[in-house]
Design an enzyme around this catalytic site. Structure first.
Site, mmCIF file in Angstrom:
data_model
loop_
_atom_site.group_PDB
_atom_site.id
_atom_site.type_symbol
_atom_site.label_atom_id
_atom_site.label_comp_id
_atom_site.label_asym_id
_atom_site.label_seq_id
_atom_site.Cartn_x
_atom_site.Cartn_y
_atom_site.Cartn_z
ATOM 1 C CB SER A 137 -0.872 0.013 1.260
ATOM 2 O OG SER A 137 -1.626 1.193 1.335
ATOM 3 C CE1 TYR A 147 -4.420 -1.789 5.517
ATOM 4 C CE2 TYR A 147 -3.670 0.375 4.798
ATOM 5 C CZ TYR A 147 -4.057 -0.914 4.504
ATOM 6 O OH TYR A 147 -4.080 -1.352 3.189
HETATM 7 N N1 LIG Z 1 -8.656 -0.819 -1.220
HETATM 8 C C1 LIG Z 1 -7.683 0.022 -0.928
HETATM 9 O O1 LIG Z 1 -7.863 1.252 -0.833
HETATM 10 C C2 LIG Z 1 -6.285 -0.533 -0.750
HETATM 11 C C3 LIG Z 1 -5.214 0.355 -0.844
HETATM 12 C C4 LIG Z 1 -3.921 -0.136 -0.686
HETATM 13 C C5 LIG Z 1 -3.724 -1.467 -0.426
HETATM 14 N N2 LIG Z 1 -4.774 -2.318 -0.331
HETATM 15 C C6 LIG Z 1 -4.521 -3.720 -0.032
HETATM 16 O O2 LIG Z 1 -5.054 -4.505 -1.060
HETATM 17 C C7 LIG Z 1 -5.304 -5.823 -0.566
HETATM 18 C C8 LIG Z 1 -6.668 -6.289 -1.049
HETATM 19 O O3 LIG Z 1 -7.669 -5.491 -0.455
HETATM 20 P P1 LIG Z 1 -8.980 -5.032 -1.241
HETATM 21 O O4 LIG Z 1 -8.963 -3.558 -1.285
HETATM 22 O O5 LIG Z 1 -9.131 -5.785 -2.492
HETATM 23 O O6 LIG Z 1 -10.101 -5.412 -0.160
HETATM 24 P P2 LIG Z 1 -11.110 -6.616 -0.032
HETATM 25 O O7 LIG Z 1 -12.020 -6.682 -1.192
HETATM 26 O O8 LIG Z 1 -11.714 -6.490 1.315
HETATM 27 O O9 LIG Z 1 -10.158 -7.893 -0.093
HETATM 28 C C9 LIG Z 1 -9.484 -8.416 1.015
HETATM 29 C C10 LIG Z 1 -9.556 -9.920 0.922
HETATM 30 O O10 LIG Z 1 -8.713 -10.489 1.919
HETATM 31 C C11 LIG Z 1 -9.404 -11.581 2.510
HETATM 32 N N3 LIG Z 1 -8.876 -11.736 3.863
HETATM 33 C C12 LIG Z 1 -8.951 -10.852 4.886
HETATM 34 N N4 LIG Z 1 -8.373 -11.365 5.974
HETATM 35 C C13 LIG Z 1 -7.931 -12.601 5.639
HETATM 36 C C14 LIG Z 1 -7.276 -13.630 6.340
HETATM 37 N N5 LIG Z 1 -6.938 -13.503 7.626
HETATM 38 N N6 LIG Z 1 -6.957 -14.770 5.673
HETATM 39 C C15 LIG Z 1 -7.304 -14.924 4.370
HETATM 40 N N7 LIG Z 1 -7.930 -13.984 3.662
HETATM 41 C C16 LIG Z 1 -8.247 -12.845 4.296
HETATM 42 C C17 LIG Z 1 -10.874 -11.204 2.472
HETATM 43 O O11 LIG Z 1 -11.717 -12.338 2.445
HETATM 44 P P3 LIG Z 1 -12.279 -13.007 3.804
HETATM 45 O O12 LIG Z 1 -12.811 -11.881 4.637
HETATM 46 O O13 LIG Z 1 -13.321 -13.959 3.336
HETATM 47 O O14 LIG Z 1 -11.128 -13.715 4.425
HETATM 48 C C18 LIG Z 1 -10.975 -10.466 1.150
HETATM 49 O O15 LIG Z 1 -11.297 -11.350 0.100
HETATM 50 C C19 LIG Z 1 -5.155 -5.733 0.954
HETATM 51 O O16 LIG Z 1 -3.905 -6.257 1.337
HETATM 52 C C20 LIG Z 1 -5.191 -4.233 1.224
HETATM 53 O O17 LIG Z 1 -4.481 -3.884 2.389
HETATM 54 C C21 LIG Z 1 -6.068 -1.876 -0.483
#
Ligand SMILES: NC(=O)c1ccc[n+]([C@@H]2O[C@H](COP(=O)([O-])OP(=O)(O)OC[C@H]3O[C@@H](n4cnc5c(N)ncnc54)[C@H](OP(=O)(O)O)[C@@H]3O)[C@@H](O)[C@H]2O)c1
Length: 250
Positions: A137, A147
């Site tokens: 991130s 975070y």
């Molecule tokens: N969206 C943003 O603004 C943003 C910005 C920078 C970085 N990121 C990073 O991008 C990545 C993906 O996030 P996203 O934005 O696509 O959000 P998201 O749609 O909420 O995806 C996160 C995924 O991780 C899974 N997850 C959470 N905890 C877990 C665990 N303990 N074990 C296995 N799976 C787990 C969730 O599924 P379950 O709940 O079913 O486990 C979900 O499918 C993350 O690492 C996040 O920090 C996001």
């Protein structure tokens, strides 16, 4: 990729958001995607849609990750791509964060990537030209709370792994997205503000990741214009602290 070699990708957090967008694209290019996550229903739904597989697995649970990696290696002896994407949000400061959440952020966002990298290493080494993608991130480069601390740790892991895995023939791509509208990180509250234009969708991020993999990049910011935020934090930490102090109520 040599013709005929099966291309298997393991995508953690692959049922939603960035992970799902990436899995859909990889499947469209003929990859077999194995989606990992905690909730079975969304995993099963997407795996069915893209002709992939899934494993219910909490990446914060080291023994569960080891078990899943071992059983998966029986089906797929070689894994060409590991995407460490699973992550949870944590919108709070250090002084008001729920202690449980502070620990969980480190276990999922940082240690989850470490446990997966170690557990899938034998399968990655068994593939030719394997790659690891770590979804970190912009928050990993700028100091903004618990975070951000978990993402700083994951960023250090990702950059270190790039060095440690290179002699083993495995390349690492570090991805630093900015604001992305997803299930776990909803950004609707920004849509009417000046920050609304900073938000992108998961498809945009997935396209940038595939392009970076094709070009052999080692680290990207998505969109690219987030990169200066990291420079400002590194070169002028005092200015960042003053700016944050002004935006935070006393
Ligand atoms: N969206 C943003 O603004 C943003 C910005 C920078 C970085 N990121 C990073 O991008 C990545 C993906 O996030 P996203 O934005 O696509 O959000 P998201 O749609 O909420 O995806 C996160 C995924 O991780 C899974 N997850 C959470 N905890 C877990 C665990 N303990 N074990 C296995 N799976 C787990 C969730 O599924 P379950 O709940 O079913 O486990 C979900 O499918 C993350 O690492 C996040 O920090 C996001």
């Amino acid at each position: 990729m040599p013709v005929g070699e099966p291309r298997v990708a393991v995508v953690t957090g692959g049922a939603t958001g960035i992970g799902a967008a990436l899995a859909q694209r990889l499947a469209g290019k003929g990859w077999t995607c194995v989606l990992l996550g905690r909730r079975e229903e969304p995993l099963r739904r997407l795996a069915d849609e893209i002709g992939g597989e899934y494993e219910v697995c909490d990446v914060a649970d080291r023994e569960a990750v080891d078990r899943v990696a071992a059983s998966l290696q029986e089906r797929h002896p070689a894994v060409t791509l590991l995407v460490n994407n699973a992550g949870i949000p944590g919108r709070s400061d250090f002084l008001d964060v729920d202690p449980e959440r502070a620990e969980q952020l480190i276990r999922v966002n940082y240690l989850g990537s470490l446990w997966c990298a170690r557990a899938f290493l034998p399968a990655l080494e068994a593939a030719r030209n394997a790659k690891v993608v770590n979804i970190v991130s912009v928050a990993g480069t700028v100091a903004i709370g618990p975070y951000s601390a978990s993402k700083h740790a994951q960023l250090a892991l990702s950059r270190s792994l790039a060095v440690e895995l290179r002699p083993r023939g495995i390349r690492v791509l570090t991805v630093n997205p900015g604001l992305v509208h997803t299930e776990g990180f909803p950004q609707e509250h920004l849509s009417d503000s000046a920050f609304g234009s900073l938000v992108v969708g998961p498809d945009f991020v997935a396209d940038r990741i595939l392009r970076a993999l094709g070009r052999g990049r080692t680290e990207i910011f998505v969109p690219a214009w987030y990169r200066p935020a990291a420079w400002v934090q590194a070169l002028a930490p005092g200015a960042v602290a003053r700016l944050r102090g002004r935006s935070t109520p006393p």
